[in-house]
Design a protein around this motif. Sequence first.
Motif, PDB file in Angstrom:
ATOM      1  N   GLU A   1       0.821  -1.217   0.000  1.00 23.77           N
ATOM      2  CA  GLU A   1       0.000   0.000   0.000  1.00 23.77           C
ATOM      3  C   GLU A   1       0.851   1.262   0.000  1.00 23.77           C
ATOM      4  OE1 GLU A   1      -3.701   1.623  -0.424  1.00 23.77           O
ATOM      5  OE2 GLU A   1      -3.231  -0.510  -0.237  1.00 23.77           O
ATOM      6  N   GLU A   2       1.921   1.266   0.795  1.00 20.57           N
ATOM      7  CA  GLU A   2       2.780   2.442   0.915  1.00 20.57           C
ATOM      8  C   GLU A   2       3.969   2.396  -0.037  1.00 20.57           C
ATOM      9  OE1 GLU A   2       2.043   4.995   2.786  1.00 20.57           O
ATOM     10  OE2 GLU A   2       0.226   4.048   3.569  1.00 20.57           O
ATOM     11  N   GLY A   3       4.161   1.271  -0.736  1.00 17.85           N
ATOM     12  CA  GLY A   3       5.306   1.147  -1.620  1.00 17.85           C
ATOM     13  C   GLY A   3       6.619   1.034  -0.885  1.00 17.85           C
ATOM     14  N   ARG A   4       6.567   0.512   0.337  1.00 16.89           N
ATOM     15  CA  ARG A   4       7.794   0.402   1.132  1.00 16.89           C
ATOM     16  C   ARG A   4       7.688  -0.763   2.120  1.00 16.89           C
ATOM     17  NH1 ARG A   4       9.432   5.277   3.884  1.00 16.89           N
ATOM     18  NH2 ARG A   4       8.823   6.342   1.982  1.00 16.89           N
ATOM     19  N   ARG A   5       8.797  -1.436   2.309  1.00 14.87           N
ATOM     20  CA  ARG A   5       8.875  -2.511   3.303  1.00 14.87           C
ATOM     21  C   ARG A   5      10.304  -2.610   3.803  1.00 14.87           C
ATOM     22  NH1 ARG A   5       3.992  -4.903   2.978  1.00 14.87           N
ATOM     23  NH2 ARG A   5       3.130  -5.632   0.987  1.00 14.87           N
ATOM     24  N   THR A   6      10.454  -3.151   5.003  1.00 14.33           N
ATOM     25  CA  THR A   6      11.786  -3.455   5.516  1.00 14.33           C
ATOM     26  C   THR A   6      12.199  -4.834   5.018  1.00 14.33           C
ATOM     27  OG1 THR A   6      10.969  -4.548   7.522  1.00 14.33           O
ATOM     28  CG2 THR A   6      11.278  -2.153   7.619  1.00 14.33           C
ATOM     29  N   ALA A   7      13.486  -5.141   5.149  1.00 16.33           N
ATOM     30  CA  ALA A   7      13.974  -6.462   4.755  1.00 16.33           C
ATOM     31  C   ALA A   7      13.292  -7.554   5.576  1.00 16.33           C
ATOM     32  CB  ALA A   7      15.492  -6.526   4.929  1.00 16.33           C
ATOM     33  N   ALA A   8      13.071  -7.287   6.860  1.00 16.68           N
ATOM     34  CA  ALA A   8      12.423  -8.279   7.729  1.00 16.68           C
ATOM     35  C   ALA A   8      10.991  -8.544   7.265  1.00 16.68           C
ATOM     36  CB  ALA A   8      12.437  -7.801   9.178  1.00 16.68           C
TER      37      ALA A   8
ATOM     38  N   LEU B   1       7.393 -13.315   2.271  1.00 17.13           N
ATOM     39  CA  LEU B   1       7.732 -14.244   1.194  1.00 17.13           C
ATOM     40  C   LEU B   1       8.229 -15.590   1.714  1.00 17.13           C
ATOM     41  CD1 LEU B   1       9.523 -11.732  -1.203  1.00 17.13           C
ATOM     42  CD2 LEU B   1       7.170 -12.542  -1.313  1.00 17.13           C
ATOM     43  N   LYS B   2       8.409 -15.673   3.046  1.00 22.55           N
ATOM     44  CA  LYS B   2       8.866 -16.911   3.694  1.00 22.55           C
ATOM     45  C   LYS B   2      10.208 -17.370   3.111  1.00 22.55           C
ATOM     46  CE  LYS B   2       4.145 -18.440   4.766  1.00 22.55           C
ATOM     47  NZ  LYS B   2       4.204 -17.900   6.130  1.00 22.55           N
ATOM     48  N   VAL B   3      11.147 -16.444   3.075  1.00 24.55           N
ATOM     49  CA  VAL B   3      12.488 -16.743   2.586  1.00 24.55           C
ATOM     50  C   VAL B   3      13.494 -16.196   3.586  1.00 24.55           C
ATOM     51  CG1 VAL B   3      11.784 -16.730   0.167  1.00 24.55           C
ATOM     52  CG2 VAL B   3      12.565 -14.603   1.227  1.00 24.55           C
ATOM     53  N   SER B   4      14.755 -16.527   3.394  1.00 25.59           N
ATOM     54  CA  SER B   4      15.789 -16.081   4.318  1.00 25.59           C
ATOM     55  C   SER B   4      16.123 -14.606   4.103  1.00 25.59           C
ATOM     56  CB  SER B   4      17.060 -16.912   4.119  1.00 25.59           C
ATOM     57  OG  SER B   4      17.648 -16.620   2.869  1.00 25.59           O
ATOM     58  N   PRO B   5      16.586 -13.924   5.159  1.00 27.09           N
ATOM     59  CA  PRO B   5      17.022 -12.531   4.997  1.00 27.09           C
ATOM     60  C   PRO B   5      18.129 -12.389   3.953  1.00 27.09           C
ATOM     61  CG  PRO B   5      16.753 -13.053   7.325  1.00 27.09           C
ATOM     62  CD  PRO B   5      16.605 -14.349   6.576  1.00 27.09           C
ATOM     63  N   ALA B   6      18.982 -13.414   3.837  1.00 29.07           N
ATOM     64  CA  ALA B   6      20.063 -13.354   2.853  1.00 29.07           C
ATOM     65  C   ALA B   6      19.504 -13.301   1.432  1.00 29.07           C
ATOM     66  CB  ALA B   6      20.987 -14.555   3.010  1.00 29.07           C
ATOM     67  N   SER B   7      18.443 -14.079   1.174  1.00 31.43           N
ATOM     68  CA  SER B   7      17.820 -14.066  -0.157  1.00 31.43           C
ATOM     69  C   SER B   7      17.230 -12.702  -0.463  1.00 31.43           C
ATOM     70  CB  SER B   7      16.729 -15.137  -0.240  1.00 31.43           C
ATOM     71  OG  SER B   7      17.272 -16.435  -0.085  1.00 31.43           O
ATOM     72  N   VAL B   8      16.599 -12.094   0.537  1.00 27.24           N
ATOM     73  CA  VAL B   8      16.029 -10.762   0.356  1.00 27.24           C
ATOM     74  C   VAL B   8      17.138  -9.742   0.095  1.00 27.24           C
ATOM     75  CG1 VAL B   8      14.808  -8.883   1.524  1.00 27.24           C
ATOM     76  CG2 VAL B   8      13.954 -11.226   1.696  1.00 27.24           C
ATOM     77  N   SER B   9      18.231  -9.876   0.817  1.00 29.41           N
ATOM     78  CA  SER B   9      19.340  -8.927   0.670  1.00 29.41           C
ATOM     79  C   SER B   9      19.896  -8.942  -0.746  1.00 29.41           C
ATOM     80  CB  SER B   9      20.456  -9.272   1.664  1.00 29.41           C
ATOM     81  OG  SER B   9      21.556  -8.395   1.510  1.00 29.41           O
TER      82      SER B   9
END
Length: 230
Positions: free
Chosen positions: A116-123, A129-137
Amino acid sequence: MTQQDRRRIAAGLADGLSYAEIARRLDRPTSTISREIGRNGGPSGYRPQQAHQATAQRARRGTPAPPRAAVPAEGTREAEGAREESAREAEVIEMAVRAGLPRMTARVHLDLLLSEEGRRTAAELARRLKVSPASVSVAVNYLVDQGYVRRERDPRRRRDIYVVDDDAWYHSIMIGSRQTLEAARSSIEAAQAAGLDRPVGRRMARAGAFLERVSLDMMESADRWRSLLA
């Protein structure tokens, strides 16, 4: 769903098939395929044997896999809408993958676009997405480098926030065009070094001139129409 079905799903993912095509080949709803893959590791982590065992264990316990969100009752208008939305999202991701975007990067980008806001944190991205923080990074670093997303710093909580807004489309086009322009000018220099009187030199010179003109036109067009994003 049988173990053979799950092997065919894994084979379809390995071949780069869309969820809709896998569903068609198994004669099942696209939402069923999307749900099966989503609850068993996602497109990049789906393993048929583990998925079959996990489903059997859930059946023995009598408890379903944790849902991502409240699931509408089957047969309702809300359920049909949810299936259609899931199928559309899967198709968008598949189109991005076919265009050359890594699958995880495409998933992260779509999730940001749909926020909705066009923004999210890595967490938040990792949890949704149920994936690891490393994958998101890895995914967000690529998106930032290509101009699709910008990084903001939250000084109070000392964390990065990833933002996608209208201006991101301008920056992504400009970054891509500049990269093409660099390649074009390198090709022209290589053509001159090889000698314009030789076939290879003439071929590289033509390619460089074409890419240079196209990239400059793209940059000029992006500047001319940037006001549409305001």
